[in-house]
Motif scaffolding. Structure first.
Motif, short mmCIF file in Angstrom:
data_model
loop_
_atom_site.label_atom_id
_atom_site.label_comp_id
_atom_site.label_asym_id
_atom_site.label_seq_id
_atom_site.Cartn_x
_atom_site.Cartn_y
_atom_site.Cartn_z
N ASP A 63 28.63 42.84 45.73
CA ASP A 63 29.67 43.64 46.01
C ASP A 63 30.06 43.94 44.52
O ASP A 63 30.66 42.74 43.80
CB ASP A 63 30.88 43.89 47.26
CG ASP A 63 32.09 44.45 47.44
OD1 ASP A 63 32.51 45.22 46.18
OD2 ASP A 63 32.73 44.71 47.63
N ASP A 64 29.86 45.15 44.25
CA ASP A 64 30.64 45.37 42.66
C ASP A 64 31.74 45.42 42.46
O ASP A 64 31.99 45.09 40.95
CB ASP A 64 30.13 47.29 42.34
CG ASP A 64 28.52 47.27 42.21
OD1 ASP A 64 27.58 46.91 42.10
OD2 ASP A 64 28.09 47.96 42.22
N ASN A 65 33.32 45.35 43.68
CA ASN A 65 33.96 44.96 43.13
C ASN A 65 34.25 43.01 43.33
O ASN A 65 35.44 43.18 43.08
CB ASN A 65 34.87 45.59 44.25
CG ASN A 65 34.87 47.28 44.07
OD1 ASN A 65 34.99 47.96 43.06
ND2 ASN A 65 35.16 47.74 45.13
N VAL A 66 33.38 42.44 43.40
CA VAL A 66 33.97 40.62 43.85
C VAL A 66 32.83 40.57 42.31
O VAL A 66 31.41 40.36 42.33
CB VAL A 66 33.37 40.61 44.81
CG1 VAL A 66 34.06 39.07 44.89
CG2 VAL A 66 33.80 41.54 46.09
N ASN A 67 33.98 39.99 41.66
CA ASN A 67 32.70 38.88 40.23
C ASN A 67 33.28 37.68 40.67
O ASN A 67 34.02 36.86 39.22
CB ASN A 67 33.26 39.47 39.25
CG ASN A 67 31.59 38.83 37.93
OD1 ASN A 67 31.23 38.07 38.42
ND2 ASN A 67 32.00 39.68 37.20
N TYR A 222 38.64 43.54 33.46
CA TYR A 222 38.42 42.88 34.98
C TYR A 222 37.14 41.70 34.41
O TYR A 222 37.24 41.08 35.70
CB TYR A 222 37.28 44.27 35.33
CG TYR A 222 36.68 43.70 36.86
CD1 TYR A 222 37.38 42.74 37.77
CD2 TYR A 222 34.99 43.18 37.12
CE1 TYR A 222 36.38 43.39 39.25
CE2 TYR A 222 34.64 42.90 37.49
CZ TYR A 222 34.84 42.71 38.82
OH TYR A 222 34.57 42.32 39.89
N SER A 233 43.36 41.08 44.41
CA SER A 233 42.86 42.69 44.36
C SER A 233 42.35 42.91 45.26
O SER A 233 41.86 44.04 46.01
CB SER A 233 41.61 42.89 43.32
OG SER A 233 40.15 41.62 43.35
N GLY A 236 44.65 45.56 48.75
CA GLY A 236 44.47 47.17 48.47
C GLY A 236 46.36 47.51 49.28
O GLY A 236 46.50 46.47 50.13
N TYR A 244 37.12 38.49 52.88
CA TYR A 244 37.27 38.66 51.48
C TYR A 244 38.22 37.27 50.93
O TYR A 244 38.03 36.33 49.76
CB TYR A 244 37.32 39.79 50.43
CG TYR A 244 35.75 40.62 50.39
CD1 TYR A 244 35.08 40.45 51.39
CD2 TYR A 244 35.21 41.43 49.31
CE1 TYR A 244 33.53 40.81 51.34
CE2 TYR A 244 33.67 42.22 49.43
CZ TYR A 244 33.28 41.89 50.47
OH TYR A 244 32.63 42.81 50.62
#
Length: 277
Positions: A63-67, A222, A233, A236, A244
């Motif tokens: 997922d690009d929104n999770v690092n 970020y 984050s 939402g 998550y």
């Protein structure tokens, strides 16, 4: 009298269940599909095993929104640096207040203690202005400084109590044998106060590991977020990614649980020693 001991055990079990129930709920929710999380009536156990949250946390390409792993690395670096700075500075300050007699010593000590009465939110604006002037905003080093301002006063007073418990005759004997003040402090006094140092280190580490307000205010990139900001984050404005959120929370909590388990010998002895001062 015969019923007293079973009642004590029963009370201890109930209190323990009450204490661990939020963590158990968090673990079970992290393995639930969305249909179970929003089901009515709410099911306690998942009807099917769902590991999408853990996959997204551990796989940076899921997922690009999770690092998560980057946030984890940032949090470890910030927490360790805060702990090292806090221990070094507070150990020197606590030893000074414990061993040296100089004018204004207690006044300085009480001034340090008064800072603990101020809420953390009150420090945000002055710290923000100072960091902006020195270009420390959006940097981990600036965050370490902010965390240290909160941890050092408490750690200084805590270590002063442990240093007071060590007789000053030990310092005198070491110096008679030829040891200087620095060697006496580092080689003799510090090992004798190891339980206190561990307790203080744990406090400093937890202060920075779980902190959210300073991290959210001072970090904007970020890639520089810490775990608390990154996990927040997932909540939402209209949608909450509960799988998550709960999976990240479980993985954030586990290192602390492991650290407590590994250091419990020093933690218990340090807290016991501090309780009788």
């Amino acid at each position: 009298m015969k019923l007293r001991q079973p009642l004590i055990y029963l009370g201890a079990v109930l209190i323990s269940l009450f204490a661990i129930s939020p963590f158990v709920w968090m673990v079970l929710t992290s393995m639930k599909p969305q249909s179970d999380i929003y089901s009515s009536p709410l099911s306690y156990f998942p009807t099917s095993l769902h590991t999408g949250g853990y996959t997204a946390m551990l796989n940076p390409h899921a997922d690009d929104n999770v690092n998560f792993m980057k946030w984890f690395y940032n949090t470890v670096i910030v927490s360790l640096l805060t702990t090292v700075f806090s221990i070094v500075i507070s150990a020197l300050g606590g030893y000074s207040m414990s061993r040296f007699r100089y004018r204004g010593r207690m006044a300085i000590g009480y001034l340090i203690l008064i800072t603990q009465m101020l809420p953390g939110s009150l420090l945000i604006i002055p710290l923000y202005i100072i960091m902006k002037q020195y270009n420390l905003l959006n940097s981990h080093f600036g965050l370490v400084i902010a965390y240290s301002t909160v941890a050092i006063p408490f750690c200084t007073w805590m270590l002063k109590g442990y240093f007071d418990s060590v007789s000053s005759s030990i310092d005198e004997a070491a110096m008679v044998d030829g040891a200087g003040r620095w060697r006496t402090f580092a080689s003799i006094i510090m090992p004798l106060t190891l339980p206190g140092l561990v307790v203080t280190a744990i406090f400093s580490f937890l202060t920075s590991w779980n902190e959210f307000l300073f991290a959210q205010t001072f970090l904007s990139d970020y890639g520089k977020w810490t775990l608390s900001v990154g996990i927040a984050s997932f909540q939402g404005q209209y949608v909450v990614n509960w799988d998550y959120l709960m999976a990240g929370s479980v993985m954030t909590t586990l290192p602390i649980v492991i650290a407590f388990w590994a250091l419990q010998k020093y933690l218990v002895s340090g807290m016991t020693a501090g309780a009788v001062k």
